[in-house]
Design a protein around this motif. Structure first.
Motif, short mmCIF file in Angstrom:
data_model
loop_
_atom_site.label_atom_id
_atom_site.label_comp_id
_atom_site.label_asym_id
_atom_site.label_seq_id
_atom_site.Cartn_x
_atom_site.Cartn_y
_atom_site.Cartn_z
N ALA A 1 -3.65 3.26 8.05
CA ALA A 1 -2.24 3.56 7.77
C ALA A 1 -1.79 2.87 6.49
N LEU A 2 -2.19 1.62 6.31
CA LEU A 2 -1.81 0.89 5.10
C LEU A 2 -2.45 1.48 3.84
N LEU A 3 -3.70 1.93 3.95
CA LEU A 3 -4.40 2.48 2.78
C LEU A 3 -3.87 3.86 2.40
N LEU A 4 -3.26 4.57 3.33
CA LEU A 4 -2.73 5.90 3.02
C LEU A 4 -1.46 5.82 2.17
N ILE A 5 -0.68 4.77 2.33
CA ILE A 5 0.59 4.68 1.60
C ILE A 5 0.37 4.64 0.08
N PRO A 6 -0.50 3.76 -0.45
CA PRO A 6 -0.69 3.78 -1.92
C PRO A 6 -1.32 5.07 -2.44
N GLN A 7 -1.99 5.83 -1.58
CA GLN A 7 -2.56 7.11 -2.04
C GLN A 7 -1.47 8.09 -2.46
N ALA A 8 -0.27 7.90 -1.92
CA ALA A 8 0.85 8.78 -2.29
C ALA A 8 1.45 8.41 -3.65
N PHE A 9 1.07 7.25 -4.20
CA PHE A 9 1.70 6.77 -5.43
C PHE A 9 0.68 6.41 -6.51
N ILE A 10 -0.47 7.06 -6.52
CA ILE A 10 -1.51 6.77 -7.50
C ILE A 10 -1.08 7.26 -8.88
N CYS A 11 -1.73 6.69 -9.91
CA CYS A 11 -1.46 7.10 -11.30
C CYS A 11 -2.69 7.71 -11.96
N ALA A 12 -3.85 7.64 -11.28
CA ALA A 12 -5.09 8.17 -11.84
C ALA A 12 -6.01 8.60 -10.71
N ALA A 13 -6.90 9.54 -11.00
CA ALA A 13 -7.79 10.07 -9.97
C ALA A 13 -8.72 9.01 -9.42
N TRP A 14 -9.19 8.07 -10.27
CA TRP A 14 -10.14 7.06 -9.79
C TRP A 14 -9.51 6.19 -8.71
N MET B 1 -1.21 7.56 11.88
CA MET B 1 -2.21 6.50 12.08
C MET B 1 -1.56 5.26 12.69
N ALA B 2 -0.39 4.87 12.19
CA ALA B 2 0.30 3.69 12.71
C ALA B 2 0.72 3.90 14.17
N LEU B 3 1.19 5.11 14.48
CA LEU B 3 1.56 5.42 15.87
C LEU B 3 0.35 5.32 16.78
N SER B 4 -0.78 5.82 16.33
CA SER B 4 -2.01 5.74 17.13
C SER B 4 -2.38 4.28 17.38
N ALA B 5 -2.26 3.46 16.34
CA ALA B 5 -2.60 2.04 16.48
C ALA B 5 -1.68 1.36 17.49
N LEU B 6 -0.39 1.70 17.46
CA LEU B 6 0.55 1.11 18.41
C LEU B 6 0.24 1.53 19.84
N LEU B 7 -0.15 2.80 20.02
CA LEU B 7 -0.53 3.25 21.36
C LEU B 7 -1.75 2.50 21.87
N VAL B 8 -2.73 2.32 21.02
CA VAL B 8 -3.92 1.58 21.42
C VAL B 8 -3.56 0.15 21.77
N ARG B 9 -2.69 -0.45 20.98
CA ARG B 9 -2.31 -1.84 21.23
C ARG B 9 -1.60 -2.01 22.57
N THR B 10 -0.67 -1.11 22.86
CA THR B 10 0.13 -1.29 24.07
C THR B 10 -0.66 -1.03 25.36
N ILE B 11 -1.68 -0.18 25.29
CA ILE B 11 -2.38 0.20 26.53
C ILE B 11 -3.75 -0.44 26.64
N VAL B 12 -4.48 -0.54 25.54
CA VAL B 12 -5.85 -1.01 25.61
C VAL B 12 -5.97 -2.51 25.45
N GLN B 13 -5.21 -3.10 24.54
CA GLN B 13 -5.44 -4.50 24.20
C GLN B 13 -5.22 -5.44 25.38
#
Length: 406
Positions: A301-314, A389-401
């Motif tokens: 989830a954290l890595l997806l956010i900067p993908q929306a604000f890139i300045c170059a393809a690399w 992705m963040a919602l999925s992580a929260l669901l896993v945390r509340t039920i599985v952890q």
């Protein structure tokens, strides 16, 4: 650490050899499923589809057909594996895929190719069957690592398939490419038939009324959560695929450069998963599959956010590679959690439903990503995916952890 053979059950005695056979067999069958993507429109044109709209329609239908039929039949094959054994299901899948792929090189009309792609999905399922067998046979202490190795083989097939599909037709022709692929899968069938070992299958006892203890109810909730998590994760991962080329075109000039950078961005995530999956699985064996799954989803989830604000393809390529590394061991973690919370005689059926959930996410993700990208632009697709992705992580945390998984 290797287990002493005297401490293993009859079902676990050959788990390492079986893991090797399943990984190689899964690699070849996934290559076969993805091989035709680069040359599919050209093949449809040779088969009689003339107008661009007809070529696009037939190509999309043919490519999706295998995954659609596989999603429908995965629970059935899983249930039959529980009843009659896992090896017979893998023999069926490899032989069926070998025949279907060979016949694809003999078709004379687009509808015939679509029908054979449907047949390949109905008869196939080698990778999902391998997951069931490895999950059932591997000692619990090494389950995450073994599933990570298998996942690496599957992801490597997703990378190698389109690459080979772009090279082989120019060397030997499209029809010979199908025949060669069918022959390779037939070798996988022979390896499965003669090298795969499975203890004599014991028919499951008739189901009797069981008391719904808190532990069993918690296990069922975890299994259902893993189905949902698998679907959301594949939805989020695949929602980006339709827009990558258009997104890259905003940062590079020229069709050739766009094609190269788009291909690198798509391959980077798969390559990261191939590299990271075994290590992530080994880590999950040590600290718990639920913790690794939750952490991986948050990192994605954290890595997806900067993908929306890139300045170059690399930058997109680098971020997709890191995201692939974070995703690498998550499906094996989901499989391990289902295995740990499912009775042995129901493993195949429960993992079959998980496979169907993944296919549902693979189909729905690109559709939604394409529609949102066309209506709202590229950046909202990445932000929405990060939220899922963040919602999925929260669901896993509340039920599985809160529940000991190992």
């Amino acid at each position: 650490m290797a287990h002493s053979s005297s401490l293993l059950t009859a079902e676990q005695q050959h788990w390492q050899c079986n893991l090797l056979v399943c990984t190689l067999g899964s690699f070849t069958t996934i290559v076969a499923m993805t091989l035709l993507l680069p040359f599919l429109p050209l093949y449809m044109q040779q088969l009689g589809a003339e107008q661009p709209a007809a070529i696009a329609r037939w190509s999309g239908t043919a490519y999706a057909a295998t995954f659609f039929s596989a999603a429908l039949t995965a629970p059935l094959w899983g249930r039959l594996a529980d009843r009659y054994g896992r090896k017979p299901m893998l023999i069926r899948a490899s032989l069926g895929m070998a025949i279907a792929m060979s016949l694809m090189g003999m078709v004379t009309a687009p509808w015939q190719l679509v029908a054979l792609r449907l047949l390949a999905g109905l008869l196939g399922g080698y990778a999902s069957g391998s997951t069931i067998l490895v999950a059932a046979q591997t000692p619990k202490a090494q389950l995450g690592w073994a599933l990570g190795v298998l996942s690496s083989g599957i992801m490597a097939g997703n990378v190698a398939g389109p690459l080979l599909g772009g090279v082989l037709p120019s060397l030997m022709g499209i029809r010979h490419t199908f025949w060669l692929t069918g022959g390779v899968i037939f070798v996988a069938f022979l390896g499965t038939l003669f090298l795969l070992k499975e203890a004599p299958h014991q028919p499951a006892n008739p189901v009797t009324a069981e008391q719904a203890t808190p532990q069993k109810l918690a296990g069922r909730r975890i299994v259902r959560l893993m189905w949902l998590t698998a679907m959301l994760m594949m939805f989020a991962t695949m929602s980006i695929e339709p827009i990558i080329t258009l997104y890259v075109a905003q940062f590079v000039q020229g069709d050739h450069a766009v094609t190269i950078n788009s291909g690198l961005a798509m391959a980077a995530a798969a390559l990261g998963s191939v590299i990271a999956a075994p290590a992530t699985g080994h880590l999950a064996d040590r600290i718990g599959h639920g913790r690794v799954l939750m952490s991986g989803l948050f990192i994605c989830a954290l890595l997806l956010i900067p993908q929306a604000f890139i300045c170059a393809a690399w930058q997109l390529i680098a971020l997709r590679f890191l995201m692939g590394m974070a995703l690498g061991g998550l499906l094996p973690c989901i499989t391990a959690l289902i295995r740990h919370n499912t009775p042995a005689q129901q493993t195949g059926k429960m993992l079959g439903y998980a496979t169907s959930a993944q296919y549902a996410g693979q189909v729905a993700g690109p559709l939604c990503g394409g529609m949102i990208g066309g209506a709202l632009g590229m950046q909202p697709v990445f932000i929405l995916t990060a939220l899922i992705m963040a919602l999925s992580a929260l669901l896993v945390r509340t039920i599985v952890q809160n529940k000991p998984q190992e």
